[in-house]
Design a protein around this motif. Structure first.
Motif, PDB file in Angstrom:
ATOM      1  N   TYR A  22       7.700  -5.587   4.276  1.00 60.15           N
ATOM      2  CA  TYR A  22       7.025  -6.588   5.103  1.00 60.15           C
ATOM      3  C   TYR A  22       8.013  -7.277   6.046  1.00 60.15           C
ATOM      4  CZ  TYR A  22       5.493 -11.414   5.976  1.00 60.15           C
ATOM      5  OH  TYR A  22       5.227 -12.631   6.544  1.00 60.15           O
TER       6      TYR A  22
ATOM      7  N   MET B 102       0.012 -10.305   4.197  1.00 59.49           N
ATOM      8  CA  MET B 102       0.917  -9.528   5.053  1.00 59.49           C
ATOM      9  C   MET B 102       0.145  -8.778   6.130  1.00 59.49           C
ATOM     10  SD  MET B 102       3.564  -7.932   2.249  1.00 59.49           S
ATOM     11  CE  MET B 102       4.580  -9.009   1.214  1.00 59.49           C
ATOM     12  N   THR B 103      -1.058  -8.284   5.772  1.00 58.97           N
ATOM     13  CA  THR B 103      -1.853  -7.550   6.766  1.00 58.97           C
ATOM     14  C   THR B 103      -2.246  -8.434   7.940  1.00 58.97           C
ATOM     15  OG1 THR B 103      -3.904  -8.043   5.548  1.00 58.97           O
ATOM     16  CG2 THR B 103      -2.771  -5.986   5.017  1.00 58.97           C
TER      17      THR B 103
ATOM     18  N   ALA C  74       7.171  -5.351  -6.096  1.00 63.88           N
ATOM     19  CA  ALA C  74       7.007  -6.561  -5.284  1.00 63.88           C
ATOM     20  C   ALA C  74       8.168  -6.713  -4.301  1.00 63.88           C
ATOM     21  CB  ALA C  74       6.900  -7.788  -6.185  1.00 63.88           C
TER      22      ALA C  74
ATOM     23  N   VAL D 215       7.804  -4.060  -1.523  1.00 59.48           N
ATOM     24  CA  VAL D 215       6.729  -4.415  -0.577  1.00 59.48           C
ATOM     25  C   VAL D 215       7.185  -5.557   0.327  1.00 59.48           C
ATOM     26  CG1 VAL D 215       4.406  -5.374  -0.381  1.00 59.48           C
ATOM     27  CG2 VAL D 215       4.864  -3.578  -2.045  1.00 59.48           C
ATOM     28  N   TYR D 216       7.856  -6.572  -0.265  1.00 54.30           N
ATOM     29  CA  TYR D 216       8.321  -7.712   0.531  1.00 54.30           C
ATOM     30  C   TYR D 216       9.388  -7.268   1.524  1.00 54.30           C
ATOM     31  CZ  TYR D 216      10.075 -12.334   1.732  1.00 54.30           C
ATOM     32  OH  TYR D 216      10.468 -13.456   2.404  1.00 54.30           O
TER      33      TYR D 216
ATOM     34  N   LEU E  63       0.668 -10.020  -6.075  1.00 51.78           N
ATOM     35  CA  LEU E  63       1.109  -8.996  -5.126  1.00 51.78           C
ATOM     36  C   LEU E  63      -0.019  -8.601  -4.188  1.00 51.78           C
ATOM     37  CD1 LEU E  63       3.275  -7.018  -4.181  1.00 51.78           C
ATOM     38  CD2 LEU E  63       2.551  -5.451  -5.987  1.00 51.78           C
ATOM     39  N   ALA E  64      -1.248  -8.495  -4.730  1.00 50.13           N
ATOM     40  CA  ALA E  64      -2.399  -8.149  -3.889  1.00 50.13           C
ATOM     41  C   ALA E  64      -2.678  -9.253  -2.864  1.00 50.13           C
ATOM     42  CB  ALA E  64      -3.628  -7.912  -4.766  1.00 50.13           C
ATOM     43  N   ASP E  65      -2.584 -10.524  -3.301  1.00 51.71           N
ATOM     44  CA  ASP E  65      -2.797 -11.637  -2.367  1.00 51.71           C
ATOM     45  C   ASP E  65      -1.736 -11.631  -1.268  1.00 51.71           C
ATOM     46  OD1 ASP E  65      -4.968 -12.411  -3.858  1.00 51.71           O
ATOM     47  OD2 ASP E  65      -3.884 -13.913  -5.026  1.00 51.71           O
ATOM     48  N   SER E  66      -0.479 -11.386  -1.689  1.00 50.42           N
ATOM     49  CA  SER E  66       0.601 -11.341  -0.696  1.00 50.42           C
ATOM     50  C   SER E  66       0.397 -10.198   0.291  1.00 50.42           C
ATOM     51  CB  SER E  66       1.954 -11.199  -1.405  1.00 50.42           C
ATOM     52  OG  SER E  66       2.220 -12.301  -2.246  1.00 50.42           O
ATOM     53  N   ALA E  67      -0.035  -9.040  -0.239  1.00 52.69           N
ATOM     54  CA  ALA E  67      -0.266  -7.889   0.640  1.00 52.69           C
ATOM     55  C   ALA E  67      -1.381  -8.179   1.645  1.00 52.69           C
ATOM     56  CB  ALA E  67      -0.609  -6.663  -0.200  1.00 52.69           C
ATOM     57  N   GLU E  68      -2.423  -8.887   1.180  1.00 56.22           N
ATOM     58  CA  GLU E  68      -3.523  -9.234   2.091  1.00 56.22           C
ATOM     59  C   GLU E  68      -3.040 -10.184   3.187  1.00 56.22           C
ATOM     60  OE1 GLU E  68      -8.105 -10.983   1.909  1.00 56.22           O
ATOM     61  OE2 GLU E  68      -6.882 -10.882   0.102  1.00 56.22           O
TER      62      GLU E  68
END
Length: 444
Positions: free
Chosen positions: A200, A173-174, A193, A196-197, A166-171
């Motif tokens: 996004y 996403m930024t 998750a 957040v998706y 989730l942290a990798d995906s959030a990064e």
């Protein structure tokens, strides 16, 4: 290092928790083990010296020293001594310590009555058992520690893996990079998750819409600049020409003395400019949404045939003829006035661009839930690169010939704005037979 931080923390906390639990459990069990060991040791010692006690009691406490000596001969590993009721020594093994300051590591009263007491000074038979038990306990503890490490590693990995993902995906996403949908989980992490998706996706759609809106605004501004520039150019020339005619008539210069003739010319130019201005206002109103369609149920064939007489004189003068093939019963839900306005401009454009003696074909055919109305001017051909530009205001393929024929260059612009306002799909394209314009009318 950043991605592994949470794993190390969870792993460390899990290890500490498990080790504390194992330590407390081991401490509790060690107390129980020591209590059990002391009880077993006492029973073992008492059982070991019981034969001596029984022999002494059978002999009525006579010859205690002799009986003890014989017992020691048969059990030389035992260290003990016997005292009477007054504390006097009756018998002691060679290595027994009978002093008042005993500092050995073992002292246990095996038997005590009013006549004698037996004191044992070594452990009988449990030393090897105790050592073996200690070795086994250490081995079990080592195995438990290894299992704790493995379980803590697996637990920490399983706990932190979705969080790291989730942290990798959030990064990503930024940075607005493509992120795959999250794995299906039915716990709180899965819900987080998915949320957040979803956020996004919505944010990305919003950004895309904003970018399209910005691009559309830029295109609109560019179109408006071009439109006003072209309009000012179109209006400037006839106004200048009219001014020259009026100045000549006012000064009675040459032929301009014939006022009626040149006044009629001025009127013609003013009528042409009035038409252009009316068309410009119509385009502006269509662009601003001030002209809104009012859909009605209309017959496609009847709508087309209503406007054909307006082109009869022009087609006869050019030796052209119009061929129609529109079946009866085709009804559409459209604004009749706006549709006829668009069709009039399309037919006028077709008549003006069809060679003399040519044919203009009009037909319709069902396409899905629509009727495709087609207008083909045969024998015509337009460069594919020029086709999209024909919708631009005041654009003419042949500037000189178009001006002489009275074309304003706004016909297809009005067609496009009208059909867009009615949400009707349309296309202008080249075919093997000529230039084809088609539009999809919604079925009623």
């Amino acid at each position: 290092m950043k991605n592994r931080g949470i794993f190390i923390k969870v792993f460390t906390y899990t290890i500490i928790s498990i080790l504390l639990l194992v330590g407390v459990t081991a401490a509790l069990f060690s107390q129980q083990f020591m209590s059990f060991y002391r009880t077993a040791q006492a029973r073992q010692i008492v059982a070991s010296y019981q034969p001596l006690v029984e022999r002494i009691q059978r002999n009525h406490n006579h010859d205690i020293a002799e009986l003890a000596r014989r017992f020691h001969e048969n059990n030389q590993s035992y260290e003990f001594y016997i005292v009477d009721k007054d504390g006097g020594s009756i018998y002691a093994t060679p290595n027994a310590d009978t002093s008042d300051r005993f500092d050995g590591d073992f002292f246990y009263v095996v038997h005590n009555d009013k006549n004698f007491s037996i004191i044992a000074q070594n452990k009988t038979g449990l030393e090897s058992f105790y050592r073996d038990l200690i070795v086994r306990a250490i081995a079990v503890f080592a195995i438990m520690l290894a299992l704790c490490l493995i379980c803590a590693f697996v637990f920490a990995r399983q706990m932190t893996k979705p969080i790291k993902r989730l942290a990798d995906s959030a990064e990503r996403m930024t940075h607005l990079e493509e992120v795959p949908p999250p794995f299906e989980r039915k716990d709180e992490l899965g819900t987080l998750a998915r949320d957040v998706y979803s956020m996004y996706v919505k944010l990305k759609d919003t950004i895309t819409k904003l970018e399209k809106e910005i691009l559309r605004e830029r295109e609109l501004e560019e179109t408006q600049r071009y439109f006003f520039s072209a309009a000012s150019h179109e209006l400037k020339t006839p106004i200048a020409a009219t001014s020259i005619l009026l100045e000549g008539m006012l000064g009675n210069v040459g032929d301009y003395k014939d006022h009626p003739k040149y006044l009629r010319e001025c009127m013609k130019m003013m009528d042409a400019q009035d038409k252009i201005i009316s068309e410009i206002l119509e385009i502006v109103n269509l662009s601003n949404g001030k002209i809104a369609p009012i859909p009605e149920k209309l017959d496609v064939r009847h709508t087309v045939f209503e406007i054909l007489p307006d082109f009869q004189i022009l087609t006869e003068a050019n030796g052209q003829h119009i061929v129609t093939d529109i079946p009866d019963g085709q009804t559409s839900l459209s604004d009749p006035k706006m549709l006829q306005k668009a069709l009039s401009n399309i037919l006028l454009n077709a008549v003006q661009n069809t060679p003399k003696g040519g044919e203009i074909r009009i037909w319709s055919e069902p396409v899905a839930e629509q009727y495709r109305l087609c207008v083909l001017n045969t024998g015509a051909k337009i460069d594919d690169a020029v086709l999209p530009k024909l919708y631009d205001p005041f654009y003419r393929v042949d500037q000189a010939r178009s001006r002489k024929s009275g074309r304003s260059g706004l016909g297809l612009t009005i067609v496009r704005k009208t059909l867009e306002a009615m949400n009707i799909d349309f296309t202008l394209e080249n075919t093997s037979d000529g230039v084809l314009f088609w539009m999809n009318l919604p079925k009623a």
